[in-house]
Design a protein around this motif. Sequence first.
Motif, PDB file in Angstrom:
ATOM      1  N   ALA A  96       0.824  -1.207   0.000  1.00  0.00           N
ATOM      2  CA  ALA A  96       0.000   0.000   0.000  1.00  0.00           C
ATOM      3  C   ALA A  96       0.861   1.261   0.000  1.00  0.00           C
ATOM      4  O   ALA A  96       0.471   2.291  -0.565  1.00  0.00           O
ATOM      5  CB  ALA A  96      -0.925  -0.007   1.218  1.00  0.00           C
ATOM      6  N   ASP A  97       2.045   1.198   0.610  1.00  0.00           N
ATOM      7  CA  ASP A  97       2.936   2.359   0.630  1.00  0.00           C
ATOM      8  C   ASP A  97       3.575   2.598  -0.735  1.00  0.00           C
ATOM      9  O   ASP A  97       3.783   3.747  -1.131  1.00  0.00           O
ATOM     10  CB  ASP A  97       4.008   2.147   1.698  1.00  0.00           C
ATOM     11  CG  ASP A  97       4.936   3.330   1.808  1.00  0.00           C
ATOM     12  OD1 ASP A  97       4.478   4.389   2.275  1.00  0.00           O
ATOM     13  OD2 ASP A  97       6.116   3.206   1.407  1.00  0.00           O
ATOM     14  N   ARG A  98       3.902   1.536  -1.458  1.00  0.00           N
ATOM     15  CA  ARG A  98       4.547   1.672  -2.770  1.00  0.00           C
ATOM     16  C   ARG A  98       3.551   1.719  -3.925  1.00  0.00           C
ATOM     17  O   ARG A  98       3.959   1.649  -5.082  1.00  0.00           O
ATOM     18  CB  ARG A  98       5.503   0.489  -2.975  1.00  0.00           C
ATOM     19  CG  ARG A  98       6.587   0.380  -1.917  1.00  0.00           C
ATOM     20  CD  ARG A  98       7.509   1.568  -1.918  1.00  0.00           C
ATOM     21  NE  ARG A  98       8.523   1.470  -0.884  1.00  0.00           N
ATOM     22  CZ  ARG A  98       9.686   0.878  -1.028  1.00  0.00           C
ATOM     23  NH1 ARG A  98       9.996   0.306  -2.183  1.00  0.00           N
ATOM     24  NH2 ARG A  98      10.548   0.834  -0.036  1.00  0.00           N
ATOM     25  N   TYR A  99       2.280   1.791  -3.618  1.00  0.00           N
ATOM     26  CA  TYR A  99       1.272   1.781  -4.679  1.00  0.00           C
ATOM     27  C   TYR A  99       1.351   3.092  -5.467  1.00  0.00           C
ATOM     28  O   TYR A  99       1.489   4.181  -4.888  1.00  0.00           O
ATOM     29  CB  TYR A  99      -0.116   1.605  -4.066  1.00  0.00           C
ATOM     30  CG  TYR A  99      -1.129   0.999  -5.004  1.00  0.00           C
ATOM     31  CD1 TYR A  99      -1.119  -0.363  -5.275  1.00  0.00           C
ATOM     32  CD2 TYR A  99      -2.091   1.791  -5.621  1.00  0.00           C
ATOM     33  CE1 TYR A  99      -2.053  -0.924  -6.129  1.00  0.00           C
ATOM     34  CE2 TYR A  99      -3.024   1.238  -6.470  1.00  0.00           C
ATOM     35  CZ  TYR A  99      -2.996  -0.117  -6.729  1.00  0.00           C
ATOM     36  OH  TYR A  99      -3.917  -0.669  -7.571  1.00  0.00           O
ATOM     37  N   GLU A 100       1.239   2.999  -6.759  1.00  0.00           N
ATOM     38  CA  GLU A 100       1.322   4.173  -7.632  1.00  0.00           C
ATOM     39  C   GLU A 100      -0.015   4.903  -7.631  1.00  0.00           C
ATOM     40  O   GLU A 100      -0.911   4.606  -8.413  1.00  0.00           O
ATOM     41  CB  GLU A 100       1.706   3.752  -9.041  1.00  0.00           C
ATOM     42  CG  GLU A 100       3.102   3.153  -9.149  1.00  0.00           C
ATOM     43  CD  GLU A 100       3.473   2.855 -10.592  1.00  0.00           C
ATOM     44  OE1 GLU A 100       2.642   3.177 -11.486  1.00  0.00           O
ATOM     45  OE2 GLU A 100       4.561   2.307 -10.829  1.00  0.00           O
ATOM     46  N   THR A 101      -0.135   5.849  -6.722  1.00  0.00           N
ATOM     47  CA  THR A 101      -1.384   6.607  -6.606  1.00  0.00           C
ATOM     48  C   THR A 101      -1.536   7.668  -7.693  1.00  0.00           C
ATOM     49  O   THR A 101      -2.643   8.165  -7.918  1.00  0.00           O
ATOM     50  CB  THR A 101      -1.452   7.280  -5.228  1.00  0.00           C
ATOM     51  OG1 THR A 101      -0.275   8.086  -5.049  1.00  0.00           O
ATOM     52  CG2 THR A 101      -1.514   6.233  -4.119  1.00  0.00           C
ATOM     53  N   GLU A 102      -0.437   8.029  -8.341  1.00  0.00           N
ATOM     54  CA  GLU A 102      -0.544   9.007  -9.428  1.00  0.00           C
ATOM     55  C   GLU A 102      -1.184   8.398 -10.668  1.00  0.00           C
ATOM     56  O   GLU A 102      -1.908   9.080 -11.394  1.00  0.00           O
ATOM     57  CB  GLU A 102       0.845   9.547  -9.774  1.00  0.00           C
ATOM     58  CG  GLU A 102       1.512  10.304  -8.626  1.00  0.00           C
ATOM     59  CD  GLU A 102       2.888  10.780  -9.013  1.00  0.00           C
ATOM     60  OE1 GLU A 102       3.317  10.461 -10.161  1.00  0.00           O
ATOM     61  OE2 GLU A 102       3.535  11.463  -8.196  1.00  0.00           O
ATOM     62  N   LYS A 103      -0.932   7.117 -10.870  1.00  0.00           N
ATOM     63  CA  LYS A 103      -1.461   6.449 -12.061  1.00  0.00           C
ATOM     64  C   LYS A 103      -2.782   5.756 -11.785  1.00  0.00           C
ATOM     65  O   LYS A 103      -3.657   5.684 -12.657  1.00  0.00           O
ATOM     66  CB  LYS A 103      -0.427   5.449 -12.563  1.00  0.00           C
ATOM     67  CG  LYS A 103      -0.765   4.811 -13.891  1.00  0.00           C
ATOM     68  CD  LYS A 103       0.364   3.901 -14.357  1.00  0.00           C
ATOM     69  CE  LYS A 103       0.037   3.247 -15.693  1.00  0.00           C
ATOM     70  NZ  LYS A 103       1.130   2.325 -16.135  1.00  0.00           N
ATOM     71  N   PHE A 104      -2.934   5.241 -10.574  1.00  0.00           N
ATOM     72  CA  PHE A 104      -4.141   4.493 -10.211  1.00  0.00           C
ATOM     73  C   PHE A 104      -4.784   5.150  -8.994  1.00  0.00           C
ATOM     74  O   PHE A 104      -4.128   5.904  -8.260  1.00  0.00           O
ATOM     75  CB  PHE A 104      -3.806   3.033  -9.892  1.00  0.00           C
ATOM     76  CG  PHE A 104      -3.079   2.325 -10.996  1.00  0.00           C
ATOM     77  CD1 PHE A 104      -3.733   1.965 -12.166  1.00  0.00           C
ATOM     78  CD2 PHE A 104      -1.719   2.037 -10.877  1.00  0.00           C
ATOM     79  CE1 PHE A 104      -3.067   1.323 -13.186  1.00  0.00           C
ATOM     80  CE2 PHE A 104      -1.052   1.384 -11.885  1.00  0.00           C
ATOM     81  CZ  PHE A 104      -1.719   1.024 -13.051  1.00  0.00           C
ATOM     82  N   PRO A 105      -6.070   4.894  -8.760  1.00  0.00           N
ATOM     83  CA  PRO A 105      -6.723   5.476  -7.558  1.00  0.00           C
ATOM     84  C   PRO A 105      -6.122   4.894  -6.273  1.00  0.00           C
ATOM     85  O   PRO A 105      -5.578   3.791  -6.258  1.00  0.00           O
ATOM     86  CB  PRO A 105      -8.199   5.081  -7.733  1.00  0.00           C
ATOM     87  CG  PRO A 105      -8.183   3.918  -8.658  1.00  0.00           C
ATOM     88  CD  PRO A 105      -7.027   4.120  -9.573  1.00  0.00           C
ATOM     89  N   LYS A 106      -6.238   5.670  -5.205  1.00  0.00           N
ATOM     90  CA  LYS A 106      -5.669   5.245  -3.932  1.00  0.00           C
ATOM     91  C   LYS A 106      -6.483   4.096  -3.351  1.00  0.00           C
ATOM     92  O   LYS A 106      -7.708   4.138  -3.301  1.00  0.00           O
ATOM     93  CB  LYS A 106      -5.647   6.430  -2.966  1.00  0.00           C
ATOM     94  CG  LYS A 106      -4.891   6.127  -1.688  1.00  0.00           C
ATOM     95  CD  LYS A 106      -4.801   7.368  -0.801  1.00  0.00           C
ATOM     96  CE  LYS A 106      -4.018   7.065   0.463  1.00  0.00           C
ATOM     97  NZ  LYS A 106      -3.913   8.253   1.336  1.00  0.00           N
ATOM     98  N   ARG A 107      -5.751   3.072  -2.920  1.00  0.00           N
ATOM     99  CA  ARG A 107      -6.393   1.871  -2.371  1.00  0.00           C
ATOM    100  C   ARG A 107      -5.910   1.650  -0.937  1.00  0.00           C
ATOM    101  O   ARG A 107      -4.759   1.918  -0.613  1.00  0.00           O
ATOM    102  CB  ARG A 107      -6.038   0.634  -3.207  1.00  0.00           C
ATOM    103  CG  ARG A 107      -6.391   0.740  -4.676  1.00  0.00           C
ATOM    104  CD  ARG A 107      -7.877   0.555  -4.898  1.00  0.00           C
ATOM    105  NE  ARG A 107      -8.195   0.531  -6.331  1.00  0.00           N
ATOM    106  CZ  ARG A 107      -9.413   0.297  -6.806  1.00  0.00           C
ATOM    107  NH1 ARG A 107     -10.423   0.108  -5.970  1.00  0.00           N
ATOM    108  NH2 ARG A 107      -9.623   0.297  -8.114  1.00  0.00           N
ATOM    109  N   SER A 108      -6.826   1.165  -0.118  1.00  0.00           N
ATOM    110  CA  SER A 108      -6.451   0.819   1.253  1.00  0.00           C
ATOM    111  C   SER A 108      -5.894  -0.602   1.294  1.00  0.00           C
ATOM    112  O   SER A 108      -5.926  -1.345   0.303  1.00  0.00           O
ATOM    113  CB  SER A 108      -7.670   0.937   2.174  1.00  0.00           C
ATOM    114  OG  SER A 108      -8.677   0.024   1.773  1.00  0.00           O
TER     115      SER A 108
END
Length: 435
Positions: free
Chosen positions: A169-181
């Motif tokens: 969850a910390d390394r998730y690409e929030t710029e490209k994809f929506p934020k996920r829990s």
Amino acid sequence: MADVRDIMELDRPSTPELTRETILGLERPKKKFIQGPKPPKRPEGMHREVFALLYHDNKDVSPLFPSDTAGNGYKQTKIKLGMRKPRKWKWMQFTNPARRDNAVFYHWRRPSDEPKEYPFAKFNKKVEIPTYTDVEYQQHLISDSWTKEETDHLMDLAQRFDLRFIIMADRYETEKFPKRSVEDLKDRYYKIHGILAKLNGEKKIYTYDAEHEKKRKEQLNKLYERTSEQIEEEQFLLSELKKIDARKKERERKTQDLQKLISQADSQNDTPRKTDKKIPKKKVPNPSRPSRVDTNYILQAVETAGIKFPDYKNSGVSLRSQRMKLPANVGQKKSKGIEQTLQELGMELNPTPSEEVCQNFNELRSDIVLLMEIKSALGTCDYELQSLRHQYEALVPGKTLVIPAQLLNAEQETAKASTGEIIDVVGSPGTPLNT
């Protein structure tokens, strides 16, 4: 005394030894021995114990005492080694098979030892991440809230970080994809894992309830953020709950004691007193005063017959099936008679305990016991009547006591009704009962 003089730093006087030769004057002159160097005197201000560590009488040099003497040092100045030559150690390189970057490391090793695999490589455990093809994704893994690119990114993170979802969850690409829990990532991953496991025919399938996990964390957060007033209120409520439970247990115990007293009183009323009524030995009675049947006892036994079920209305919470249990004062013979009668009537021994069924079923069993007591009393009366007739015929030969037709009809009906194994329960007309 020598120690006392030494502690007080007094010189010890040299006193000549008193012997027989000195007294008689026959002592020969002794050779004088050259005394060695005197021991060093203890410096002022130094304790005696500390000075004893620095000097020994056997001229052995203490390791704390500075000395440049070589002959009075250690006994073995050179260590004695074995005859074999020591094995050599060499700074050699090795690789870790758990790493994929072909890194080379070095450590000390004997050249004679055979090269072995790095022993700590066995602790590098990898999680098997399921994979899927484009066809499998199009047929089984399509989701409205997840695209294929985002799903591929999720599986790539799971492969890189070994299912450490916090790091994922910390390394998730929030710029490209929506934020996920973290719960969303777990939910999507385990759904894919379960679908692929079913396709591969695996029996063990993991399931994950995201809503339950969210509620659990919310409750844990609320528990963590409680104030001191809320904690004190909780402790107060818990103490009150313990008091309520204690009072409830005490009330239930008193209710059970009261029910035991009631059942004991009922059992004393149901069983006849053997000490009050004893059957005396029968003698030949006077014709003018024939024996009489104790009808009062028979009527009392019939009136008190039946089953008195305990009342659970005032005893708190109870099961309805508990009301259908037979009391402890019901004997084994009566219980068997009730079961046999219910089987003959085609009824269940333990029906569904609804409110109406409980009441009617208890009344039916009470009536069955009452019928058994009436049959038993009727058999007793018939036995007494037959015994009176035989006594009359023995006392008045040639004459027979005429029994009314109503009693004969009642005797025949009793014999017809008391067929089968129930005779053993209620008593045979020809078998006397102990009253």
